[in-house]
Design a protein around this motif. Structure first.
Motif, mmCIF file in Angstrom:
data_model
loop_
_atom_site.group_PDB
_atom_site.id
_atom_site.type_symbol
_atom_site.label_atom_id
_atom_site.label_comp_id
_atom_site.label_asym_id
_atom_site.label_seq_id
_atom_site.Cartn_x
_atom_site.Cartn_y
_atom_site.Cartn_z
ATOM 1 N N ALA A 243 0.737 -0.752 0.096
ATOM 2 C CA ALA A 243 0.022 0.319 -0.019
ATOM 3 C C ALA A 243 0.569 1.821 -0.041
ATOM 4 O O ALA A 243 1.378 1.507 0.980
ATOM 5 N N PRO A 244 0.987 2.294 -0.744
ATOM 6 C CA PRO A 244 1.208 3.041 -1.382
ATOM 7 C C PRO A 244 1.526 4.400 0.644
ATOM 8 O O PRO A 244 2.435 4.917 0.444
ATOM 9 N N ALA A 245 0.465 4.207 0.952
ATOM 10 C CA ALA A 245 0.351 5.367 2.175
ATOM 11 C C ALA A 245 -0.605 4.196 3.535
ATOM 12 O O ALA A 245 -1.783 3.098 3.022
ATOM 13 N N ALA A 289 -12.400 14.316 8.395
ATOM 14 C CA ALA A 289 -11.066 14.318 9.089
ATOM 15 C C ALA A 289 -9.801 13.372 8.477
ATOM 16 O O ALA A 289 -10.437 11.673 8.826
ATOM 17 N N PHE A 290 -9.127 13.559 7.955
ATOM 18 C CA PHE A 290 -7.876 11.688 7.667
ATOM 19 C C PHE A 290 -6.441 12.557 7.793
ATOM 20 O O PHE A 290 -5.970 13.591 7.768
ATOM 21 N N ALA A 291 -5.613 11.706 8.209
ATOM 22 C CA ALA A 291 -3.605 11.969 8.079
ATOM 23 C C ALA A 291 -3.640 10.653 7.302
ATOM 24 O O ALA A 291 -3.892 10.020 8.503
ATOM 25 N N GLY A 292 -2.130 10.697 7.217
ATOM 26 C CA GLY A 292 -1.733 9.501 6.843
ATOM 27 C C GLY A 292 -0.080 9.281 7.097
ATOM 28 O O GLY A 292 0.138 10.388 6.743
ATOM 29 N N ALA A 293 0.569 8.313 6.680
ATOM 30 C CA ALA A 293 2.152 8.399 6.602
ATOM 31 C C ALA A 293 2.174 7.323 4.977
ATOM 32 O O ALA A 293 1.114 7.036 4.589
ATOM 33 N N ARG A 294 3.507 7.951 4.187
ATOM 34 C CA ARG A 294 4.118 7.455 3.164
ATOM 35 C C ARG A 294 4.088 6.017 3.533
ATOM 36 O O ARG A 294 4.887 6.502 4.537
ATOM 37 N N ARG A 295 4.387 5.161 2.507
ATOM 38 C CA ARG A 295 4.818 3.893 2.929
ATOM 39 C C ARG A 295 6.510 3.784 3.525
ATOM 40 O O ARG A 295 6.959 4.121 2.473
ATOM 41 N N PRO A 296 7.367 3.656 3.498
ATOM 42 C CA PRO A 296 8.488 3.544 4.500
ATOM 43 C C PRO A 296 8.630 2.884 2.778
ATOM 44 O O PRO A 296 9.101 2.418 2.601
ATOM 45 N N GLU A 297 10.016 3.392 2.951
ATOM 46 C CA GLU A 297 11.158 2.922 2.392
ATOM 47 C C GLU A 297 11.902 1.046 2.825
ATOM 48 O O GLU A 297 11.699 0.472 1.177
ATOM 49 N N THR A 298 11.797 0.729 3.451
ATOM 50 C CA THR A 298 11.634 -0.905 3.461
ATOM 51 C C THR A 298 10.345 -1.121 3.825
ATOM 52 O O THR A 298 10.906 -3.067 3.680
ATOM 53 N N GLY A 299 9.494 -1.061 3.743
ATOM 54 C CA GLY A 299 7.948 -1.698 3.053
ATOM 55 C C GLY A 299 7.187 -1.428 4.738
ATOM 56 O O GLY A 299 7.648 -1.399 5.374
ATOM 57 N N TRP A 300 5.694 -1.347 4.923
ATOM 58 C CA TRP A 300 5.473 -1.387 5.952
ATOM 59 C C TRP A 300 5.799 -2.719 6.637
ATOM 60 O O TRP A 300 5.630 -3.795 5.934
ATOM 61 N N LYS A 301 5.769 -2.695 8.328
ATOM 62 C CA LYS A 301 5.896 -3.635 8.750
ATOM 63 C C LYS A 301 4.985 -4.372 8.513
ATOM 64 O O LYS A 301 3.093 -4.482 9.108
ATOM 65 N N ALA A 302 4.441 -6.070 8.726
ATOM 66 C CA ALA A 302 3.598 -7.146 8.515
ATOM 67 C C ALA A 302 3.177 -6.927 10.179
ATOM 68 O O ALA A 302 3.623 -7.037 11.155
ATOM 69 N N GLY A 303 1.974 -7.572 10.542
ATOM 70 C CA GLY A 303 0.909 -7.443 11.441
ATOM 71 C C GLY A 303 -0.183 -6.431 11.403
ATOM 72 O O GLY A 303 -0.603 -6.280 10.159
ATOM 73 N N SER A 304 -0.371 -6.029 12.682
ATOM 74 C CA SER A 304 -1.848 -5.304 13.009
ATOM 75 C C SER A 304 -2.056 -3.814 13.167
ATOM 76 O O SER A 304 -0.843 -2.963 13.885
ATOM 77 N N TYR A 305 -2.542 -2.565 12.990
ATOM 78 C CA TYR A 305 -1.661 -1.728 12.667
ATOM 79 C C TYR A 305 -3.479 -1.339 13.875
ATOM 80 O O TYR A 305 -4.442 -1.439 13.329
ATOM 81 N N ARG A 306 -3.308 -0.174 14.720
ATOM 82 C CA ARG A 306 -5.004 0.525 15.167
ATOM 83 C C ARG A 306 -4.389 1.307 14.821
ATOM 84 O O ARG A 306 -3.825 2.666 15.601
ATOM 85 N N GLY A 307 -6.328 2.311 14.335
ATOM 86 C CA GLY A 307 -6.134 3.403 14.650
ATOM 87 C C GLY A 307 -8.050 3.636 15.171
ATOM 88 O O GLY A 307 -8.065 3.294 15.770
#
Length: 328
Positions: A243-245, A289-307
């Protein structure tokens, strides 16, 4: 003699429809909700009756949860997905159908102007000179006909997007002998705010005032628009690590100037991905309202993300919505 005096005063109020007089409680314990839903869970009051005379707009608490000339209460559902699934509009009390209309298209939030204001609707006559009007029903869903008796809770149709509306909801207008009455106070529409003499709701219905809050939150992979959320406010359970972001959004209603929508994403292990506060510059009926972050150069770490989306007013937390997504 004392009882006679009370009854005489009530009769005078009803006959003259004076703004300062509270309406007597309707027959059979009051009026039920017009939508088969659970307020605060899958439906929300978006707008109240405008009780202010002139161009100012005030709800019965003197708050801004209305707009100029609004003659009813708007019960909104989450989005068009919920609308298509079907949410029943029901009779608020026993009565007889006076009028109905069907066939007006549900043409979407960007094409509301220029259509019949109520859209598809039903008007019911109740004992004691009361009538109830239901607007914005889904095309083809109206199930009743003029002259038909209906019982409290009987299905009239489905919540839709017909008429002059920008989001799926059912609009309820309550009248007594032709005069609009606010069901939260029992007062005529021009009574002014700050009066809470006698709510007209049945024991099975809402009686409180909803100060506003978050009705949905979710994850996305890029910028989100108001129209997207009105169409589909669901959140994915999983996203690809490519995912790009990673974006968290929160959708709220009844916002006031200087309210804050606080958005936080935490990743696997509890690391903070984003921590963003959006201050609302003016009163708003709805806001996303929305906010986010771009994918790190090393890619997203696999696992669960909580919003976590939080709605704050004057530093006080009104409500919170939490969502999770798995990147795998």
């Amino acid at each position: 003699m004392r009882r006679l005096t009370v009854y005489t005063a009530i009769a005078a109020c009803v006959a003259l429809m004076q703004p300062a007089c509270a309406e007597p409680l309707p027959f059979n314990g009051g009026f039920s909700l017009p939508v088969k839903c659970s307020p605060g869970k899958d439906c929300w009051i978006i707008n109240y009756v405008d009780v202010a005379a002139g161009p100012a707009a005030r709800d019965f608490t003197c708050g801004p949860r209305t707009y100029d000339g609004h003659k009813g209460v708007d019960f909104a559902i989450r989005d068009l997905v919920a609308m298509q699934a079907g949410v029943a509009v029901i009779a608020i009390a026993d009565g007889t159908v006076l009028r109905r209309r069907d066939g007006v298209p549900d043409t979407g939030p960007d094409e509301a102007a220029g259509r019949r204001e109520c859209g598809n609707g039903v008007v019911i006559s109740h004992d004691g000179g009361w009538t109830s009007q239901y607007c914005h029903l889904r095309r083809g869903s109206v199930t009743v006909k003029p002259g038909q008796p209906v019982a409290r809770g009987a299905r009239l149709g489905l919540v839709g997007l017909s008429g002059r509306t920008e989001f799926p909801h059912a609009h309820l207008t309550l009248r007594r002998r032709g005069t609009v009455v606010d069901p939260f106070t029992g007062q005529a529409i021009d009574a002014g705010c700050g009066k809470r003499d006698s709510a007209l709701w049945h024991a099975d219905a809402t009686r409180g005032y909803d100060a506003g809050g978050l009705y949905a939150a979710g994850f996305a992979t890029g910028k989100v628009s108001t129209q997207q959320i009105l169409m589909d406010a669901r959140t994915p359970s999983a996203l690809p690590p490519s995912a790009p972001a990673l974006v968290l959004w929160g959708a709220a209603f009844g916002l006031r100037k200087d309210d804050v929508l606080h958005l936080v994403i935490t990743g696997p292990g509890g690391g903070v991905v984003i921590d963003h506060r959006a201050r609302i510059p003016r009163n708003r009926a709805r806001h996303i309202a929305f906010a986010g972050a771009r994918r790190p150069e090393t890619g997203w770490k696999a696992g669960s993300y909580r919003g976590m989306a939080r709605h704050l007013r004057g530093g006080r937390l009104l409500n919170t919505r939490q969502v999770t997504v798995t990147l795998r």
